[in-house]
Design an enzyme around this catalytic site. Structure first.
Site, PDB file in Angstrom:
ATOM      1  N   ASN A 116      -2.812 -34.692  -4.083  1.00  0.00           N
ATOM      2  CA  ASN A 116      -3.515 -34.797  -5.365  1.00  0.00           C
ATOM      3  C   ASN A 116      -2.429 -34.952  -6.417  1.00  0.00           C
ATOM      4  OD1 ASN A 116      -4.924 -34.529  -7.721  1.00  0.00           O
ATOM      5  ND2 ASN A 116      -5.635 -32.420  -7.346  1.00  0.00           N
ATOM      6  N   LYS A 167      -2.698 -35.508  -9.492  1.00  0.00           N
ATOM      7  CA  LYS A 167      -3.077 -34.980 -10.813  1.00  0.00           C
ATOM      8  C   LYS A 167      -2.674 -35.966 -11.921  1.00  0.00           C
ATOM      9  CE  LYS A 167      -3.036 -30.379  -8.887  1.00  0.00           C
ATOM     10  NZ  LYS A 167      -2.891 -28.944  -9.064  1.00  0.00           N
ATOM     11  N   HIS A 199     -12.554 -30.213  -8.530  1.00  0.00           N
ATOM     12  CA  HIS A 199     -11.267 -29.499  -8.559  1.00  0.00           C
ATOM     13  C   HIS A 199     -11.340 -28.402  -9.622  1.00  0.00           C
ATOM     14  CE1 HIS A 199      -7.049 -28.593  -9.064  1.00  0.00           C
ATOM     15  NE2 HIS A 199      -6.862 -29.134  -7.867  1.00  0.00           N
ATOM     16  N   GLU A 219      -9.353 -27.531 -11.794  1.00  0.00           N
ATOM     17  CA  GLU A 219      -8.901 -27.968 -13.123  1.00  0.00           C
ATOM     18  C   GLU A 219     -10.019 -28.691 -13.864  1.00  0.00           C
ATOM     19  OE1 GLU A 219      -5.368 -29.905 -11.664  1.00  0.00           O
ATOM     20  OE2 GLU A 219      -4.589 -27.938 -11.103  1.00  0.00           O
ATOM     21  N   GLU A 275      -9.352 -24.030  -2.330  1.00  0.00           N
ATOM     22  CA  GLU A 275      -8.165 -23.888  -3.166  1.00  0.00           C
ATOM     23  C   GLU A 275      -8.297 -22.645  -4.045  1.00  0.00           C
ATOM     24  OE1 GLU A 275      -6.075 -27.940  -3.627  1.00  0.00           O
ATOM     25  OE2 GLU A 275      -7.501 -27.753  -5.261  1.00  0.00           O
ATOM     26  N   GLY A 332      -0.352 -24.370  -8.116  1.00  0.00           N
ATOM     27  CA  GLY A 332       0.763 -24.615  -9.035  1.00  0.00           C
ATOM     28  C   GLY A 332       1.568 -23.365  -9.367  1.00  0.00           C
ATOM     29  N   SER A 392      -0.199 -24.579  -3.520  1.00  0.00           N
ATOM     30  CA  SER A 392       1.226 -24.380  -3.248  1.00  0.00           C
ATOM     31  C   SER A 392       1.621 -24.633  -1.792  1.00  0.00           C
ATOM     32  CB  SER A 392       1.671 -22.976  -3.689  1.00  0.00           C
ATOM     33  OG  SER A 392       1.480 -22.815  -5.084  1.00  0.00           O
TER      34      SER A 392
END
Ligand code: 13P
Length: 249
Positions: free
Chosen positions: A10, A12, A95, A97, A167, A173, A213
């Protein structure tokens, strides 16, 4: 039949179109694999050049988002049909985010999952708990709610072909990978939830990734768990390290 592993990057909001082509070229020899499905989920503007750059390789291209309406006055959005026409095979939906920063809720995500299937795209549906929810002890309740509401009206035959990415938000991250045990436990719980909602054959077929991660050091342990069928990789997918993650064995 054993499930085939799927490792997706991904990207991003990283990589301009020219940087994207360069990265795809650099990764080409490193991500070659007979055993693993490899996907690059890239920013919308990078889709066309990256599809071109990976032609003739084992890499498929995915989008990071899409809108559920067919077409029309939705300024700034991209439709499923546009993605398909550009050569996209997969699309990340939900996702964390997008859920957090863009306020996408499960009712909206359900519409996106439906539209993705209707257009012939394979959804990579993301779910995951915050640290606060984990500490409250409601991780699996939360994830079951996400899965159940995002899959309303989706058939068993569709679920068999899709990908679910677990996730944990606290692992994204942060450099703090979930332990192998934590990741396996939740991925198993997701499979059990699918078995309850559909049947054992559907639960056996659906591919469940871990994301958060993932790196070259953790991939082998994670991906060899019975219920983890690969990974959704952020930061490490932008580096040569992604080749080691794909070829984790
Ligand atoms: P990182 O691998 O950078 O933690 O990102 C994970 C992720 O969000 C993939 O979708």
């Amino acid at each position: 039949m054993a499930r085939r592993k799927i490792v997706a990057g991904n990207w991003k909001m990283n990589m301009t179109p020219s940087e994207a082509v360069k990265l795809a070229e650099e990764l080409k020899p490193l991500v070659a694999s007979e055993e693993v499905d490899v996907v690059y989920c890239v920013p919308a503007i990078d889709i066309i050049p990256v599809v071109e750059a990976v032609k003739g390789t084992n890499v498929a291209v995915g989008a990071e988002n899409m809108y559920f309406e067919e077409k029309g006055a939705y300024t700034g959005e991209i439709s499923a049909a546009m993605l398909v026409d550009a050569g996209v095979k997969y699309v990340i939906i939900g996702h964390s985010e997008r859920r957090d920063y863009f306020k996408e809720d499960d009712a909206l995500l359900n519409k996106k999952v439906k539209k993705a299937f209707e257009a012939g795209l394979t959804p990579i549906l993301c779910c995951g708990e915050s640290l606060e929810l984990r500490e409250m002890g409601v991780t699996m309740d939360w994830i079951r709610f996400q899965i159940k509401s995002d899959l309303v009206g989706i058939t068993a035959d569709q679920v068999k072909t899709m990908v679910i990415a677990y996730e944990p938000i606290w692992a994204i991250g942060t450099g703090k990978t979930a332990t192998t045990e934590q990741a396996q436990e939740v991925c198993k719980g997701i499979r059990e939830c699918i078995a309850e909602m559909y049947d054992a054959a559907t639960a056996e077929a659906v591919r469940i990734q871990y994301g958060g991660s993932v790196n070259a050091g953790t991939a082998a342990d994670l991906f060899s768990q019975p219920d983890i069928d690969g990974g959704l990789v952020g930061g490490a997918s932008l580096k040569a390290e992604f080749g080691q993650i794909v070829n984790y064995k």
